[in-house]
Design a protein around this motif. Structure first.
Motif, mmCIF file in Angstrom:
data_model
loop_
_atom_site.group_PDB
_atom_site.id
_atom_site.type_symbol
_atom_site.label_atom_id
_atom_site.label_comp_id
_atom_site.label_asym_id
_atom_site.label_seq_id
_atom_site.Cartn_x
_atom_site.Cartn_y
_atom_site.Cartn_z
ATOM 1 N N VAL A 1 30.770 -57.818 -5.101
ATOM 2 C CA VAL A 1 30.844 -58.507 -3.813
ATOM 3 C C VAL A 1 29.760 -57.953 -2.893
ATOM 4 N N ALA A 2 29.508 -58.673 -1.790
ATOM 5 C CA ALA A 2 28.414 -58.331 -0.877
ATOM 6 C C ALA A 2 28.536 -56.925 -0.320
ATOM 7 N N SER A 3 29.759 -56.464 -0.078
ATOM 8 C CA SER A 3 29.948 -55.139 0.521
ATOM 9 C C SER A 3 29.509 -54.012 -0.410
ATOM 10 N N GLN A 4 29.351 -54.280 -1.713
ATOM 11 C CA GLN A 4 28.929 -53.253 -2.660
ATOM 12 C C GLN A 4 27.414 -53.047 -2.657
ATOM 13 N N VAL A 5 26.662 -53.980 -2.073
ATOM 14 C CA VAL A 5 25.204 -53.882 -2.079
ATOM 15 C C VAL A 5 24.748 -52.867 -1.041
ATOM 16 N N ALA A 6 24.092 -51.799 -1.501
ATOM 17 C CA ALA A 6 23.595 -50.752 -0.598
ATOM 18 C C ALA A 6 22.090 -50.849 -0.379
ATOM 19 N N SER B 1 25.563 -47.944 -4.036
ATOM 20 C CA SER B 1 25.264 -46.716 -3.295
ATOM 21 C C SER B 1 24.704 -45.614 -4.183
ATOM 22 N N ASP B 2 24.923 -45.700 -5.500
ATOM 23 C CA ASP B 2 24.376 -44.715 -6.435
ATOM 24 C C ASP B 2 23.022 -45.131 -6.989
ATOM 25 N N GLY B 3 22.527 -46.288 -6.531
ATOM 26 C CA GLY B 3 21.251 -46.785 -7.027
ATOM 27 C C GLY B 3 21.344 -47.545 -8.331
ATOM 28 N N ALA B 4 22.573 -47.796 -8.803
ATOM 29 C CA ALA B 4 22.758 -48.536 -10.051
ATOM 30 C C ALA B 4 22.640 -50.038 -9.790
ATOM 31 N N PRO B 5 22.040 -50.801 -10.715
ATOM 32 C CA PRO B 5 21.883 -52.243 -10.521
ATOM 33 C C PRO B 5 23.230 -52.959 -10.447
ATOM 34 N N ALA C 1 14.112 -61.099 0.585
ATOM 35 C CA ALA C 1 15.376 -61.371 -0.102
ATOM 36 C C ALA C 1 16.492 -60.684 0.671
ATOM 37 N N THR C 2 17.608 -61.371 0.845
ATOM 38 C CA THR C 2 18.777 -60.801 1.520
ATOM 39 C C THR C 2 19.955 -60.822 0.561
ATOM 40 N N ALA C 3 20.456 -59.624 0.228
ATOM 41 C CA ALA C 3 21.607 -59.482 -0.657
ATOM 42 C C ALA C 3 22.716 -58.807 0.136
ATOM 43 N N GLY C 4 23.763 -59.548 0.438
ATOM 44 C CA GLY C 4 24.787 -59.018 1.325
ATOM 45 C C GLY C 4 24.213 -58.833 2.715
ATOM 46 N N THR C 5 24.246 -57.600 3.214
ATOM 47 C CA THR C 5 23.658 -57.296 4.526
ATOM 48 C C THR C 5 22.320 -56.582 4.391
ATOM 49 N N LYS C 6 21.832 -56.401 3.172
ATOM 50 C CA LYS C 6 20.599 -55.657 2.939
ATOM 51 C C LYS C 6 19.436 -56.616 2.671
ATOM 52 N N THR C 7 18.270 -56.249 3.182
ATOM 53 C CA THR C 7 17.069 -57.060 2.968
ATOM 54 C C THR C 7 15.981 -56.223 2.301
#
Length: 410
Positions: free
Chosen positions: A103-108, A134-138, A172-178
């Motif tokens: 889900v979008a909240s998981q995108v860091a 948050s761990d940098g994993a895809p 590109a915008t994924a969740g709240t991150k660009t």
């Protein structure tokens, strides 16, 4: 240099093994760790350092903790998948297994590729976004939105460049991150234009030498490319011409008897083998046979079938460019000399094999169980496949190959 501390290779199956049982039981809390069969229950076997129940039907594997497990070859396995369509609603296919859709909240954070990139005016370029946790994993995130400072971009990331030259920014915008990428747009060519870029970074190469020859072999003096990696001339043989491009630190590229007038030339950096980036690993059978083995049972722990004493695996990395750029070196990497011999015989031979190939008989890996996968700069995926093979079947194949008079092309 990235070091892969432990390969994720599973030799019984690519899917992770999960214990199964009848109804709710203590197995629901997770499999028991083991190193030998004696440490498991009477209806279990020890596979990949975990006690796994023997089964006869899929219904025996499905519990509250493992509702989708299946029975394959007598043991319970998490179901494998090849794409998202093979998973249920709200799930995606991750590493061969169905898992909950991120889900979008998981995108860091996120990355965009290519970055930088190049495209001709009015042409299209496929952009790709990689969301990370948050761990940098895809993350297998599918809700990416796209925007561009000029031209247009579709929902699937297909960029249509404007008709004018210059740099544009793709967001590109994924969740709240660009995340962004800079794409250089090359305008229409006037006469003959040659553009030299780094094959891996896509950045222009300033100062690359370009030599143009006519169809008779008469060549003009070499001219250096400009800051944007381009060289243009109106003095060339329109019937056909040869173009040679070379730069310090790169392999050269030639176009012979071409009629093209707008050449994009990706030059491959020349990097010594001992300086190349990539992945390394250490594969083994057991800690008792190999003190460097990271667990009591290694990736090549003997399976239940008798005679499976031959171990084979092959590793590689994602190719950074188009499949048109595929070559033997990008597919299997550099070679190294391996001395192979068959047990109980005098048959032996030195063979040049890829660094990513692992080959062993019993506990003898002939020095191949530290595979080195060479990977060019950028975001790369590491893949691998392997297993155990019956020795009697392999002897029939290897014996003629190890003949001193035989020749082998890899």
């Amino acid at each position: 240099m990235h070091r892969l501390i432990r390969s994720a290779l599973s030799l019984a199956a690519i899917a992770a093994l999960t214990a199964c049982s009848h109804g709710n039981s203590p197995q629901d809390a997770g499999p028991t760790v083991c190193s030998t069969l004696a440490e498991c229950g009477g209806n279990q076997v020890c596979l990949n350092s975990a006690c796994v129940n023997i089964c006869h039907a899929t219904s025996e594997c499905q519990t509250s903790a493992t509702p989708t497990n299946v029975c394959e070859e007598g043991v319970c396995l998490a179901p494998a998948c090849g794409n998202d369509a093979q998973c249920g609603s709200g799930q995606v296919c991750l590493n061969g297994k169905c898992a909950q859709k991120p889900v979008a909240s998981q995108v860091a954070s996120c990355d965009v590729t290519p970055n930088p990139g190049t495209v001709r005016a009015g042409s299209t370029l496929q952009m790709t976004a990689l969301a990370k946790d948050s761990d940098g994993a895809p993350l297998h995130f599918s809700g990416t939105a796209w925007a561009t400072s000029s031209g247009s971009i579709a929902a699937d990331g297909t960029l249509t460049a404007p008709n004018t030259s210059g740099d544009i920014t793709v967001t590109a915008t994924a969740g709240t991150k660009t995340c962004t990428s800079t794409i250089h747009v090359y305008g229409a060519a006037i006469g003959l234009r040659v553009t030299a870029i780094n094959m891996h970074t896509k950045e222009p190469i300033k100062g690359a030498k370009v030599m143009v020859c006519d169809h008779t072999g008469v060549c003009a003096a070499a001219v250096a490319t400009a800051d944007d990696g381009t060289f243009s001339t109106t003095s060339f043989d329109a019937a056909s011409h040869d173009v040679h491009v070379f730069a310090p630190g790169y392999n050269y590229t030639s176009f012979v008897q071409t009629t093209a007038t707008d050449l994009l030339v990706p030059l491959q950096p020349f990097i010594a083998t001992n300086s190349r980036s990539g992945f390394t690993s250490h594969l083994c059978v057991s800690k008792s046979d190999d003190p460097a083995c990271p667990s009591p049972q290694g990736e090549f722990a003997p399976l239940q079938d008798q005679g499976e004493a031959v171990h084979m695996a092959f590793f590689g990395s994602a190719v950074p460019n188009s499949l048109l750029d595929l070559s033997v070196s990008t597919l299997v990497g550099p070679m190294h000399t391996v001395h192979l011999s068959l047990p109980g015989t005098t048959t032996a031979k030195d063979l040049d094999l890829p660094y990513g190939l692992v080959l062993g008989i019993a506990t003898n890996f002939f020095g191949t169980n530290d595979p080195h996968v060479f990977a060019d700069g950028g975001i790369r995926s590491l893949w691998g496949i392997g297993g155990n093979i019956n020795l009697s079947k392999v002897v029939g194949v290897l014996t003629p190959l190890l003949d001193p008079n035989a020749t082998i092309d890899v």
